[in-house]
Every structure is written in C-alpha cells, then in structure tokens.
Design an enzyme around this catalytic site. Structure first.
Site, short mmCIF file in Angstrom:
data_model
loop_
_atom_site.label_atom_id
_atom_site.label_comp_id
_atom_site.label_asym_id
_atom_site.label_seq_id
_atom_site.Cartn_x
_atom_site.Cartn_y
_atom_site.Cartn_z
N ARG A 1 64.04 47.42 19.96
CA ARG A 1 63.11 48.05 20.92
C ARG A 1 61.70 47.49 20.76
O ARG A 1 60.99 47.29 21.75
CB ARG A 1 63.12 49.57 20.75
CG ARG A 1 62.37 50.28 21.85
CD ARG A 1 62.61 51.77 21.84
NE ARG A 1 62.06 52.42 20.66
CZ ARG A 1 62.23 53.70 20.37
NH1 ARG A 1 62.96 54.48 21.15
NH2 ARG A 1 61.70 54.21 19.28
N LYS B 1 56.79 50.95 24.32
CA LYS B 1 56.06 51.80 23.37
C LYS B 1 54.72 51.13 23.11
O LYS B 1 54.54 50.39 22.15
CB LYS B 1 56.87 51.96 22.08
CG LYS B 1 57.86 53.12 22.17
CD LYS B 1 58.56 53.37 20.88
CE LYS B 1 57.72 54.10 19.87
NZ LYS B 1 57.50 55.53 20.17
N GLU C 1 60.50 64.57 29.18
CA GLU C 1 60.59 64.63 27.72
C GLU C 1 59.37 65.36 27.19
O GLU C 1 58.54 65.82 27.97
CB GLU C 1 60.67 63.21 27.14
CG GLU C 1 59.49 62.33 27.56
CD GLU C 1 59.56 60.90 27.04
OE1 GLU C 1 60.27 60.64 26.06
OE2 GLU C 1 58.88 60.04 27.63
N1 PMP Z 1 59.58 59.87 23.71
C1 PMP Z 1 58.40 59.35 23.35
C2 PMP Z 1 57.32 59.25 24.37
C3 PMP Z 1 58.18 58.90 22.04
O1 PMP Z 1 57.00 58.39 21.69
C4 PMP Z 1 59.21 59.04 21.09
C5 PMP Z 1 58.99 58.59 19.67
N2 PMP Z 1 59.28 57.26 19.50
C6 PMP Z 1 60.44 59.58 21.51
C7 PMP Z 1 60.59 59.99 22.82
C8 PMP Z 1 61.61 59.67 20.56
O2 PMP Z 1 62.16 58.40 20.39
P1 PMP Z 1 62.90 57.95 19.04
O3 PMP Z 1 64.01 58.90 18.85
O4 PMP Z 1 63.36 56.58 19.32
O5 PMP Z 1 61.89 58.03 17.96
#
Ligand code: PMP
Length: 287
Positions: free
Chosen positions: A54, A153, A186
């Site tokens: 990622r 990200k 989310e």
């Molecule tokens: N949504 C956002 C906006 C985030 O910043 C994160 C943290 N990385 C997540 C969801 C959760 O993703 P992950 O399980 O890959 O950490």
C-alpha cells in the site's frame, strides 16, 4: 515532553527526539508525501507485505519515486525493531517529496526523504477497549474519490482532522464520516463494522473508505469462522439501529462503539465483537 522511540533518518538510527528534517521539506510545506502505520508484535512487523504494497501504491499514485526497494525497506524495519526497547510497538513509515525551494511543484524536489519511526502507540485506553467509545457522525464530509482518492495515505489528514475537531467539541472520542451522498464511509482513522442479526456489515470501499488492512483481515477471519460478512452501503439509520458497532485499524486495532449521536448501542462490547477480537488476537499469535 520526552519523546519515546527511535527513528531511521538519513540512513541511520537515532533517538526520536534527535530526528530532524528541513523546514523546506515539501512534506511539511505542502503535505506532499505518503505514510503507513504498521504494528509489530513479538518482534515481527504485522502484515508487513500488505503495508509495504500500500505504501508503494500510494507513492506511485502521487508520482513519488520511492528512495528504496521493498527488500531494503524490510531490512530497515527489521533493524529498527531489533534496536527497539520492546518486542511490540508501532512503526510509522513516512516518505516525503524531500527538500526543495518554495512552490508546490514536486519537480523542485530531487531527493525524497524516508523516515521510519518506532514508538509506542496507544490509541484508546483500557476502558475504551472494554466498554466502548462514544462517536458522532461529523458534518464534515469525506473528500470524494474523484477529488482525492481515499486509497492514497497522504501526509494531509486535514479532512479527517476537521471531523475529529467536531468530535472533540462534542466531547466524544471519534467521528464517523459520510460521503457526498450521505452514506457512511469510515471513522477518521479507522474502518467501521456493524452487526445485525449476527451478521457483519461494512461499507464497500467504493463508498469512500480506505481499503484498511485490518478491515480485510477481519472480513477473512470472520468469514472463515462462519460469521456472515457483507460489504454493503450503510446509512446513519443502520448505525443508530445496529446491534453492535466497532472500528478497526492498525492503530485502533478493534474498538467497540457504545454510542453514536447520542443513541446508545445496547450490546457493547457485543458477542460478535468479542468473537472477532479473539479471532484477531489468535491470528496475531499465529503469525
Ligand atoms: N481509514 C483511514 C482513513 C485510516 O487512516 C486508517 C489507518 N491506516 C484506516 C482506515 C485503517 O486502515 P488499516 O487497517 O490499514 O490501518
């Protein structure tokens, strides 16, 4: 304030409080860069290849050439973990566009900067883990994917920060964000799941969420354990009337939600949450 941790910067490991970058770094000036958060347990980076994949995809999407290969980055991570005071902790990988003169043009920066931090991270306290957190649905909408893909990200989290400010003003721990159509995407830094009649539901990524690595793992382990799991568009109503709700993320791990916009969720922490959390912990141990 003492800053606990160590940091890989300029090709060496230093105590975190001694790590420095230029004020002319475009990561600082314009949020031009990408990052990843990775947990390590028992001295081993958890779901490392998914996170590296990622990170490299985020970099590619903003035409940022990575200053190292995945193998080199894995070696850096390994040496950082081996020098860290604990067997578990949190890694923050940051790649900025690097130092350049003023002006947003990325072509002004020649050398991207790689920073890897190893530090403790506790997103929620013991009480939140055991009793759940309170949330609101923020009025700040998630930036639509046709403006800025939620899959990148990037170093600019202002959209989520605005929602988090709303949560702070409301005196609750987290905010949920809607997309332009008014459907749930989310949390500010975590994905969302609800439970209805024993089945798990999470919004499809296309509704505007980051394709969370923890989210994907939960879907896999829950499905394997015979829990029905659906990716389905969710409205506020679905959250208000859910049997259970919880958030997932690398930092958050799994956090139960006990309240949304003043509506109490009766089962918190609920049976499905507890089961999925146990499966998650078992998976960590097995890795
Ligand atoms: N949504 C956002 C906006 C985030 O910043 C994160 C943290 N990385 C997540 C969801 C959760 O993703 P992950 O399980 O890959 O950490």
């Amino acid at each position: 304030m003492s800053i606990e941790g160590i940091c890989w910067i300029n090709n060496r490991i230093v105590p975190l409080e001694q790590a420095r970058i230029s004020v002319m770094d475009h990561g600082l000036l314009y949020g031009d860069g990408v990052f990843e958060g990775i947990r390590f347990y028992s001295g081993k980076a958890f779901l490392l290849s998914a996170h590296l994949h990622r990170l490299f995809a985020s970099a590619k999407a903003i035409a940022l050439s990575m200053p190292c290969s995945t193998t080199e980055l894995s070696q850096i991570i390994e040496s950082l973990i081996s020098r860290y005071k604990d067997q578990q902790g949190y890694l923050r990988l940051i790649v900025t566009r690097g130092t350049g003169s003023l002006g947003i043009n990325p072509a002004l920066c020649i050398n991207p900067e790689l920073i890897v931090i190893a530090s403790p991270l506790q997103m929620s306290d013991e009480q939140a883990q055991s009793q759940g957190i309170r949330t609101i649905i923020a009025s700040t909408r998630r930036i639509p994917a046709d403006c800025l893909s939620p899959q990148i990200k990037s170093l600019n989290y202002l959209n989520a920060i605005l929602a988090r400010i709303e949560a702070n003003h409301a005196g609750v721990e987290e905010a949920l964000m809607l997309n332009q159509q008014g459907f749930i995407t989310e949390g500010t830094v975590d994905n969302i799941f609800i439970v209805r009649s024993g089945a798990l539901y999470t919004p499809p990524v296309i509704d505007g969420a980051l394709a969370g690595i923890t989210r994907k793992l939960i879907i896999e382990i829950a499905t394997n354990a015979g829990i029905r799991t659906h990716e389905k568009t969710l409205a506020s109503y679905d959250i208000y009337t859910a049997d259970e709700c919880f958030l997932s993320g690398t930092g958050a791990e799994l956090i139960p939600v006990k309240e949304v916009d003043g509506r109490e969720l009766a089962g918190c922490p609920g049976d499905i949450y507890k089961r999925v959390k146990q499966l998650f912990q078992d998976h960590i141990k097995a890795c």
